[in-house]
Design an enzyme around this catalytic site. Structure first.
Site, PDB file in Angstrom:
ATOM      1  N   ASP A  67      25.950 -17.843 -19.943  1.00 43.16           N
ATOM      2  CA  ASP A  67      26.733 -16.927 -20.188  1.00 43.16           C
ATOM      3  C   ASP A  67      26.077 -15.478 -20.055  1.00 43.16           C
ATOM      4  OD1 ASP A  67      25.321 -16.735 -22.480  1.00 43.16           O
ATOM      5  OD2 ASP A  67      26.957 -17.336 -23.998  1.00 43.16           O
ATOM      6  N   ASP A 136      30.891 -19.363 -35.986  1.00 41.83           N
ATOM      7  CA  ASP A 136      32.198 -19.979 -35.875  1.00 41.83           C
ATOM      8  C   ASP A 136      32.384 -21.212 -35.061  1.00 41.83           C
ATOM      9  OD1 ASP A 136      31.761 -18.564 -33.467  1.00 41.83           O
ATOM     10  OD2 ASP A 136      33.434 -17.290 -33.492  1.00 41.83           O
ATOM     11  N   HIS A 138      31.282 -21.640 -32.040  1.00 38.07           N
ATOM     12  CA  HIS A 138      31.562 -21.516 -30.520  1.00 38.07           C
ATOM     13  C   HIS A 138      30.272 -21.960 -29.869  1.00 38.07           C
ATOM     14  CE1 HIS A 138      29.435 -17.042 -30.849  1.00 38.07           C
ATOM     15  NE2 HIS A 138      29.059 -17.803 -30.137  1.00 38.07           N
ATOM     16  N   GLU A 143      34.957 -19.347 -27.320  1.00 42.97           N
ATOM     17  CA  GLU A 143      35.397 -19.078 -28.792  1.00 42.97           C
ATOM     18  C   GLU A 143      36.406 -20.087 -29.276  1.00 42.97           C
ATOM     19  OE1 GLU A 143      33.785 -16.844 -30.258  1.00 42.97           O
ATOM     20  OE2 GLU A 143      33.518 -14.971 -29.194  1.00 42.97           O
TER      21      GLU A 143
HETATM   22  C1  GLP Z   1      25.812 -15.924 -28.545  1.00 40.43           C
HETATM   23  C2  GLP Z   1      25.467 -16.816 -27.278  1.00 40.43           C
HETATM   24  C3  GLP Z   1      25.420 -17.970 -27.781  1.00 40.43           C
HETATM   25  C4  GLP Z   1      24.569 -18.269 -28.870  1.00 40.43           C
HETATM   26  C5  GLP Z   1      25.106 -17.588 -30.041  1.00 40.43           C
HETATM   27  C6  GLP Z   1      24.013 -17.775 -31.067  1.00 40.43           C
HETATM   28  O1  GLP Z   1      27.120 -15.763 -29.012  1.00 40.43           O
HETATM   29  N1  GLP Z   1      26.680 -16.386 -26.460  1.00 40.43           N
HETATM   30  O2  GLP Z   1      25.236 -18.930 -26.390  1.00 40.43           O
HETATM   31  O3  GLP Z   1      24.589 -19.790 -29.284  1.00 40.43           O
HETATM   32  O4  GLP Z   1      24.865 -16.307 -29.691  1.00 40.43           O
HETATM   33  O5  GLP Z   1      22.992 -17.024 -31.189  1.00 40.43           O
HETATM   34  P1  GLP Z   1      21.807 -16.965 -32.299  1.00 40.43           P
HETATM   35  O6  GLP Z   1      20.928 -18.140 -31.655  1.00 40.43           O
HETATM   36  O7  GLP Z   1      21.292 -15.514 -31.929  1.00 40.43           O
HETATM   37  O8  GLP Z   1      22.241 -17.369 -33.519  1.00 40.43           O
END
Ligand code: GLP
Length: 261
Positions: A67, A136, A138, A143
């Site tokens: 993404d 949440d 995702h 989402e």
């Molecule tokens: C963002 C990314 C996700 C990732 C999430 C969790 O939303 N788009 O791909 O899994 O963050 O990130 P973190 O590892 O910093 O908790």
């Protein structure tokens, strides 16, 4: 789904790095699906070290990132382009033409997203997809409510994601782009293997919902229950709400025993 519970984020990263190393040694043309966020940083660090030790060669590897934000340029300090360069691409020998991250500067999203999907298909499909998880539930930027067969597309980020990601924007939620391009849940499900990493108490609810809850678009990560080759590699804190911790630990110990015989 195989649940692997480890004492720390370092252990999680080590196991994921070993899987990628083994796969890359067997198949130099490996196609990797890559994730951003703080969780996979330790994994990238180990892979970079293995490359520096000449243990790994990425020269024929192709990568597809999950993404990218819409509305900030690629060179923005918080763009996922910048993240990937800083933590991985600048330190290994993946040819630049083999690195794919959704572009945020395009006008025609529909045809752009179709092309992104086609590039994944033309590469032979993703061999290993690295995933994090949002608080949440995702995955990527899919989402709550994302269709479980969704494809690469522009999406609007939820309030909880904007809040969680504000930490990277000087804690200013209003500075977090409201939209992103993300691979779809259906796109992710086509990867031959998925490795989801999570650490910390803040992920425990998302993990229990994803692993032991019903399969639902309300928790997009729960669809991984339907994936035939998924590893959920988490630390004790992220695992703390799971009901079947002891069983998952026994399963992993027995798998290791089988592998060593
Ligand atoms: C963002 C990314 C996700 C990732 C999430 C969790 O939303 N788009 O791909 O899994 O963050 O990130 P973190 O590892 O910093 O908790």
């Amino acid at each position: 789904m195989e649940i692997i519970i480890q004492p720390s984020n370092h252990h999680i990263a080590t196991i994921a790095a070993e899987s990628i190393s083994d796969a890359l040694k067997k198949n130099p043309n490996l196609v990797l699906g890559l994730a951003t966020g703080s969780t996979p940083i330790a994994l990238y660090k180990i892979l970079v070290q293995k490359y520096k030790n000449r243990e790994l060669d990425f020269s024929r590897v192709t990568t597809f990132n999950l993404d990218e934000y819409i509305g900030i340029p690629c060179h923005h300090p918080q763009s996922y382009h910048t993240f990937m360069a800083k933590h991985f691409f600048d330190h290994v020998n993946i040819p630049i033409e083999n690195q794919h991250i959704p572009q945020n500067a395009t006008g025609d999203f529909e045809s752009y997203c179709e092309k992104y999907e086609k590039k994944i298909k033309d590469s032979g499909g993703i061999d290993i997809q690295i995933l994090g998880i949002g608080t949440d539930g995702h995955i990527a930027f899919n989402e709550t409510g994302s269709s479980l067969s969704s494809r690469t597309r522009p999406v609007t980020l939820s309030e909880s994601t904007l809040k969680a990601n504000a930490i990277h924007f000087n804690s200013d939620k209003s500075a977090v782009p409201e939209m992103a391009i993300t691979m779809g849940v259906g796109t992710i499900m086509e990867a031959k293997q998925c490795i989801l990493l999570a650490s910390g108490k803040s992920k425990s609810e998302a993990i229990v919902n994803a692993v032991e809850g019903p399969i639902t678009a309300s928790v997009p990560a729960s669809v991984l229950q339907m994936h035939p080759n998924t590893f959920i590699i988490i630390d004790e804190d992220a695992a703390s709400a799971l009901k079947e911790i002891d069983y998952y630990k026994r399963c992993y110990e027995n798998r290791l025993k089988l592998l060593s015989t």
